[in-house]
Design a protein around this motif. Structure first.
Motif, PDB file in Angstrom:
ATOM      1  N   ASP B  56       0.815  -1.222   0.000  1.00 12.92           N
ATOM      2  CA  ASP B  56       0.000   0.000   0.000  1.00 12.92           C
ATOM      3  C   ASP B  56       0.846   1.270   0.000  1.00 12.92           C
ATOM      4  OD1 ASP B  56      -2.289  -1.450  -0.006  1.00 12.92           O
ATOM      5  OD2 ASP B  56      -2.680  -1.269   2.157  1.00 12.92           O
ATOM      6  N   HIS B  57       2.134   1.159   0.321  1.00 16.78           N
ATOM      7  CA  HIS B  57       2.957   2.369   0.499  1.00 16.78           C
ATOM      8  C   HIS B  57       4.161   2.439  -0.429  1.00 16.78           C
ATOM      9  CE1 HIS B  57       0.583   2.291   4.209  1.00 16.78           C
ATOM     10  NE2 HIS B  57       0.798   3.599   4.266  1.00 16.78           N
ATOM     11  N   VAL B  58       4.351   1.436  -1.253  1.00 14.64           N
ATOM     12  CA  VAL B  58       5.603   1.390  -2.017  1.00 14.64           C
ATOM     13  C   VAL B  58       5.435   1.955  -3.438  1.00 14.64           C
ATOM     14  CG1 VAL B  58       5.428  -0.930  -3.028  1.00 14.64           C
ATOM     15  CG2 VAL B  58       7.670  -0.087  -2.211  1.00 14.64           C
ATOM     16  N   GLU B  59       4.224   2.353  -3.754  1.00 15.49           N
ATOM     17  CA  GLU B  59       3.930   2.978  -5.054  1.00 15.49           C
ATOM     18  C   GLU B  59       4.388   2.116  -6.230  1.00 15.49           C
ATOM     19  OE1 GLU B  59       5.580   6.921  -4.791  1.00 15.49           O
ATOM     20  OE2 GLU B  59       4.242   7.480  -3.138  1.00 15.49           O
ATOM     21  N   GLY B  60       4.202   0.820  -6.066  1.00 14.58           N
ATOM     22  CA  GLY B  60       4.511  -0.087  -7.168  1.00 14.58           C
ATOM     23  C   GLY B  60       5.996  -0.360  -7.380  1.00 14.58           C
ATOM     24  N   LYS B  61       6.832   0.212  -6.524  1.00 13.36           N
ATOM     25  CA  LYS B  61       8.272  -0.015  -6.677  1.00 13.36           C
ATOM     26  C   LYS B  61       8.662  -1.388  -6.123  1.00 13.36           C
ATOM     27  CE  LYS B  61       9.044   3.951  -8.584  1.00 13.36           C
ATOM     28  NZ  LYS B  61       9.851   5.031  -8.064  1.00 13.36           N
ATOM     29  N   PRO B  62       9.758  -1.938  -6.597  1.00 10.26           N
ATOM     30  CA  PRO B  62      10.149  -3.300  -6.188  1.00 10.26           C
ATOM     31  C   PRO B  62      10.745  -3.348  -4.775  1.00 10.26           C
ATOM     32  CG  PRO B  62      11.823  -2.369  -7.613  1.00 10.26           C
ATOM     33  CD  PRO B  62      10.705  -1.355  -7.568  1.00 10.26           C
ATOM     34  N   TYR B  63      10.522  -4.476  -4.104  1.00  8.05           N
ATOM     35  CA  TYR B  63      11.116  -4.709  -2.779  1.00  8.05           C
ATOM     36  C   TYR B  63      11.322  -6.207  -2.590  1.00  8.05           C
ATOM     37  CZ  TYR B  63       6.506  -6.216  -1.163  1.00  8.05           C
ATOM     38  OH  TYR B  63       5.327  -6.896  -1.010  1.00  8.05           O
ATOM     39  N   GLY B  64      12.003  -6.555  -1.502  1.00  4.16           N
ATOM     40  CA  GLY B  64      12.290  -7.962  -1.244  1.00  4.16           C
ATOM     41  C   GLY B  64      12.073  -8.340   0.210  1.00  4.16           C
ATOM     42  N   VAL B  65      12.278  -9.627   0.493  1.00  2.39           N
ATOM     43  CA  VAL B  65      12.082 -10.164   1.843  1.00  2.39           C
ATOM     44  C   VAL B  65      13.273 -11.039   2.200  1.00  2.39           C
ATOM     45  CG1 VAL B  65      10.611 -11.645   3.275  1.00  2.39           C
ATOM     46  CG2 VAL B  65       9.555 -10.089   1.631  1.00  2.39           C
ATOM     47  N   ASP B  66      13.716 -10.922   3.448  1.00  2.00           N
ATOM     48  CA  ASP B  66      14.811 -11.744   3.969  1.00  2.00           C
ATOM     49  C   ASP B  66      14.218 -12.729   4.966  1.00  2.00           C
ATOM     50  OD1 ASP B  66      18.073 -11.571   4.561  1.00  2.00           O
ATOM     51  OD2 ASP B  66      16.917 -12.098   6.348  1.00  2.00           O
ATOM     52  N   VAL B  67      14.266 -14.018   4.637  1.00  2.00           N
ATOM     53  CA  VAL B  67      13.735 -15.051   5.534  1.00  2.00           C
ATOM     54  C   VAL B  67      14.843 -16.039   5.877  1.00  2.00           C
ATOM     55  CG1 VAL B  67      11.375 -14.858   4.667  1.00  2.00           C
ATOM     56  CG2 VAL B  67      12.946 -16.488   3.615  1.00  2.00           C
ATOM     57  N   LEU B  68      14.518 -17.053   6.631  1.00  2.00           N
ATOM     58  CA  LEU B  68      15.535 -18.027   7.000  1.00  2.00           C
ATOM     59  C   LEU B  68      14.957 -19.421   6.914  1.00  2.00           C
ATOM     60  CD1 LEU B  68      18.278 -18.849   8.108  1.00  2.00           C
ATOM     61  CD2 LEU B  68      17.466 -18.337  10.399  1.00  2.00           C
ATOM     62  N   ILE B  69      15.495 -20.194   5.987  1.00  2.00           N
ATOM     63  CA  ILE B  69      15.189 -21.623   5.995  1.00  2.00           C
ATOM     64  C   ILE B  69      16.489 -22.317   6.351  1.00  2.00           C
ATOM     65  CG2 ILE B  69      14.358 -23.595   4.682  1.00  2.00           C
ATOM     66  CD1 ILE B  69      12.695 -21.842   3.017  1.00  2.00           C
ATOM     67  N   PRO B  70      16.588 -22.772   7.595  1.00  2.00           N
ATOM     68  CA  PRO B  70      17.860 -23.353   8.027  1.00  2.00           C
ATOM     69  C   PRO B  70      18.133 -24.677   7.325  1.00  2.00           C
ATOM     70  CG  PRO B  70      16.202 -23.657   9.723  1.00  2.00           C
ATOM     71  CD  PRO B  70      15.557 -22.838   8.652  1.00  2.00           C
ATOM     72  N   GLU B  71      19.409 -24.920   7.049  1.00  2.00           N
ATOM     73  CA  GLU B  71      19.821 -26.208   6.475  1.00  2.00           C
ATOM     74  C   GLU B  71      19.572 -27.307   7.483  1.00  2.00           C
ATOM     75  OE1 GLU B  71      23.794 -26.351   4.182  1.00  2.00           O
ATOM     76  OE2 GLU B  71      23.923 -24.800   5.709  1.00  2.00           O
ATOM     77  N   VAL B  72      19.918 -26.978   8.734  1.00  2.00           N
ATOM     78  CA  VAL B  72      19.783 -27.932   9.818  1.00  2.00           C
ATOM     79  C   VAL B  72      18.946 -27.243  10.889  1.00  2.00           C
ATOM     80  CG1 VAL B  72      21.041 -29.269  11.543  1.00  2.00           C
ATOM     81  CG2 VAL B  72      22.083 -28.814   9.293  1.00  2.00           C
ATOM     82  N   GLN B  73      17.998 -27.932  11.452  1.00  2.00           N
ATOM     83  CA  GLN B  73      17.199 -27.350  12.522  1.00  2.00           C
ATOM     84  C   GLN B  73      18.109 -27.177  13.730  1.00  2.00           C
ATOM     85  OE1 GLN B  73      13.821 -26.820  12.211  1.00  2.00           O
ATOM     86  NE2 GLN B  73      13.004 -28.342  10.807  1.00  2.00           N
ATOM     87  N   ALA B  74      18.192 -25.935  14.201  1.00  2.00           N
ATOM     88  CA  ALA B  74      19.078 -25.667  15.327  1.00  2.00           C
ATOM     89  C   ALA B  74      18.524 -26.282  16.608  1.00  2.00           C
ATOM     90  CB  ALA B  74      19.266 -24.174  15.499  1.00  2.00           C
ATOM     91  N   VAL B  75      17.225 -26.367  16.691  1.00  2.00           N
ATOM     92  CA  VAL B  75      16.589 -26.812  17.930  1.00  2.00           C
ATOM     93  C   VAL B  75      15.486 -27.807  17.579  1.00  2.00           C
ATOM     94  CG1 VAL B  75      15.245 -26.050  19.925  1.00  2.00           C
ATOM     95  CG2 VAL B  75      16.991 -24.548  18.948  1.00  2.00           C
ATOM     96  N   ASP B  76      15.433 -28.866  18.335  1.00  2.00           N
ATOM     97  CA  ASP B  76      14.347 -29.831  18.186  1.00  2.00           C
ATOM     98  C   ASP B  76      13.035 -29.084  18.431  1.00  2.00           C
ATOM     99  OD1 ASP B  76      12.395 -31.726  18.549  1.00  2.00           O
ATOM    100  OD2 ASP B  76      13.653 -33.064  19.762  1.00  2.00           O
ATOM    101  N   GLN B  77      12.158 -29.070  17.428  1.00  2.00           N
ATOM    102  CA  GLN B  77      10.957 -28.241  17.521  1.00  2.00           C
ATOM    103  C   GLN B  77       9.908 -28.799  18.478  1.00  2.00           C
ATOM    104  OE1 GLN B  77      10.925 -25.165  16.027  1.00  2.00           O
ATOM    105  NE2 GLN B  77      13.004 -25.589  15.315  1.00  2.00           N
ATOM    106  N   SER B  78      10.126 -30.038  18.943  1.00  2.32           N
ATOM    107  CA  SER B  78       9.147 -30.584  19.883  1.00  2.32           C
ATOM    108  C   SER B  78       9.388 -30.069  21.303  1.00  2.32           C
ATOM    109  CB  SER B  78       9.197 -32.115  19.856  1.00  2.32           C
ATOM    110  OG  SER B  78      10.426 -32.557  20.408  1.00  2.32           O
ATOM    111  N   ILE B  79      10.553 -29.470  21.510  1.00  2.00           N
ATOM    112  CA  ILE B  79      10.856 -28.912  22.833  1.00  2.00           C
ATOM    113  C   ILE B  79      10.289 -27.494  22.890  1.00  2.00           C
ATOM    114  CG2 ILE B  79      12.726 -28.227  24.388  1.00  2.00           C
ATOM    115  CD1 ILE B  79      14.455 -30.360  22.994  1.00  2.00           C
ATOM    116  N   THR B  80       9.628 -27.148  23.970  1.00  2.00           N
ATOM    117  CA  THR B  80       9.057 -25.802  24.066  1.00  2.00           C
ATOM    118  C   THR B  80      10.143 -24.806  24.463  1.00  2.00           C
ATOM    119  OG1 THR B  80       8.563 -25.887  26.418  1.00  2.00           O
ATOM    120  CG2 THR B  80       6.903 -26.813  24.925  1.00  2.00           C
TER     121      THR B  80
END
Lengths: 372, 372
Positions: B56-80
């Motif tokens: 709504d604010h970029v007036e049609g200009k290009p932008y990007g996103v920085d995300v993280l898909i880890p190669e290896v899970q740093a932490v067992d996701q079953s642990i809270t």
């Protein structure tokens, strides 16, 4: 003559070569750059011999000398080197003895102590006087703020005085002291260095010069191994590049075969900023030497003690490495910057200058193409 | 359209702004640069809200996103997260409790744990899917080698995938993985970083790209705060500049008043590369926080434990600092590079882009004048 440094010191191309080797100095100047002889460790007689040799080989091209007139005498000059050495705690001497024994390296007679280990004002001034009897076009002060006697001597002879700085705060002091040229050396550089990187330090120092309303050119140093980087630093506002490590990988350099091979094999991550050579932080090729000291858990001795202890040991290690001792090879190290990661071959010093010139043109082309 | 990055991601000027703040992202893109939203700590719902706002604010200009898909899970996701926190040795919790008590700061309810503390593959993929429902023109992987699923998703949507590297060796892995753009970030940069400086790393990475016969543009990152530096890095062969710290000193940024004042006051020597925030080396503004941890003599916990422990504490410190607690002000810190030494004022993000453009032209003029 478009370059500002051409006007100031007479070189065709503002590429400065700091070297302890007269062959490199003469070759760089002959090729259109500007050689600067690191003379801190010479006696006045030795320096006279070296400069005479350079005069005979430089074909009338300009060159400079790097000396050291300390602001404060680091060591009371009435104490002998032997007395200083005797003051080194025995656990340190035991440590180097063990290290040498483990590598099967024998320590020869101590040999001459490097002058830089015992900088003193009168020696610095003598070296300066020797230099002024030769057609030098630049005097650089190796460490700390250039003292008034150096600035005055430069003025008297019409020779610009340059000083190395590793932080903006040091640049401000040097500007106040009256130096003619600043060399902003980033922490990626070889030898004694600070922690601020070249691309941050150079703009900071340029800004300090501007705020002081001083008209002092700034040379960029630290990490520069090719003419594209030199062009980049000059786009940032530097008046030229001051390089050290790149000359260590030349046929003329003082470096030995084993260290050259280690330079070619090294990546930029194979250097270390460590006190375990001179007692002050300096960047060196990481080797077994540093690993052994870290293992021993002994903190580095202060300068000049660490230097007096380590230099003869490292010279013996170098000699053994060249003679094929693999453990000595592992220990062998020398001052070098992160730019070692860009070393892929040994070239002639004159060839390096020519490569810089064409890479410099390439750097300009990169930008020109980007601008369209 | 002379810039290669213009073709690849549609921006007018190849200045990339990494920011956690949507206002900065939109303002930079509107001004002709390219904003990249650091989305690692968002939930998919939060990211959807942010990207809708940007649209709504970029007036049609290009932008990007920085995300993280880890190669290896740093932490067992079953642990809270609570279980993880419970595993932190009590001496560490005692240390932060003491530090807070000494400063008179109260720790509020823990609040949400940053997503980056618990990177996990499925969250990363969800964030990626959210992003692809918006007109993003670039996906960057925050840490480590971009995994195949990210590369494939990029290919499927025709969106280039970029990856940050701090060493030549990492660049080689990323090239093999198939990334489209490399961001070579020198150790002077803020946040997680290696030790190799920008002017050494960029040529090393360019060389790795050439040796691999890959056709991948390299963006320079680390220490870049103005357009003259950007021009310099492009003379060295970079296709543009990727900056983080410079946006922290903008009116739109997420930074608070106290940290902005500390940035303006800081010199380049006031940063530290420390594990005492996330558990991995990252460059931050040096503060009482680091002094206290060093004093305590406790080694940093590994990631993500150090981050889970420190982030809520640092948030409470920030809040107290903003409320006028001088001890909290002293402790307050954030990720920032050595370029902080070049920050002299707070500008608008769009104004920074305009300044970069004119400084970039100045950089070119410097070189053009030198060439004559």
């Amino acid at each position: 003559m478009p370059f500002r440094m051409t006007e100031m010191v007479g070189c065709e191309f503002p590429l400065f070569a700091f070297s302890h080797c007269r062959d490199v100095v003469a070759a760089v100047s002959r090729a259109g750059g500007f050689g600067v002889l690191g003379a801190v460790s010479y006696t006045p007689e030795q320096l006279e011999t070296e400069l005479r040799w350079i005069d005979d080989h430089v074909e009338g091209k300009p060159y400079g000398v790097d000396v050291l007139i300390p602001e404060v005498q680091a060591v009371d000059q009435s104490i002998t080197t032997q007395e200083i050495l005797a003051a080194i705690p025995s656990e340190y001497r035991d440590m180097t003895a063990r290290l040498l024994a483990d590598a099967g390296v024998e320590l020869e007679e101590a040999g001459p102590v490097p002058g830089s280990a015992r900088p003193n004002t009168s020696l610095g001034q003598e070296l300066l006087e020797v230099s002024f009897n030769h057609p030098v076009r630049l005097i650089a002060n190796a460490l700390g703020t250039a003292p008034p006697e150096m600035i005055e001597a430069g003025r008297r002879h019409g020779i610009p005085v340059a000083a190395l700085v590793g932080a903006k705060e040091h640049a401000i002091k040097q500007i106040e002291a009256g130096v003619d040229i600043l060399i902003a050396q980033g922490g990626e550089g070889g030898g004694h260095c600070g922690e601020v990187s070249t691309i941050v330090l150079v703009p900071e120092v340029l800004d300090a010069v501007e705020r002081a309303r001083a008209d002092i050119p700034v040379l960029a140093a630290g990490g520069i191994m090719n003419g594209r980087q030199m062009a980049g630093m000059m786009a940032m506002g530097a008046a030229g590049a001051w390089c050290g490590s790149v000359w260590l990988a030349t046929t003329e350099a003082e470096t030995h075969e084993v260290f050259r091979e280690k330079m070619i094999a090294a990546s930029s991550r194979d250097t270390i900023r460590s006190k375990y050579r001179t007692g002050k932080y300096s960047r060196q090729l990481r080797s077994g030497w540093h690993a052994r000291w870290e293992e021993a858990g002994l903190p580095a001795l202060p300068m000049p003690l660490m230097m007096l202890l380590s230099e003869p040991v490292l010279r013996a290690i170098d000699k053994a490495a060249v003679n094929g001792n693999p453990k000595a090879r592992e220990l062998c190290s020398y001052f070098v910057g992160q730019g070692v990661g860009l070393v892929t071959e040994i070239r002639s010093a004159g060839g390096v200058v020519q490569d810089f010139k064409s890479e410099f043109a390439e750097g300009f082309e990169h930008l020109a193409a980007a601008i369209g």
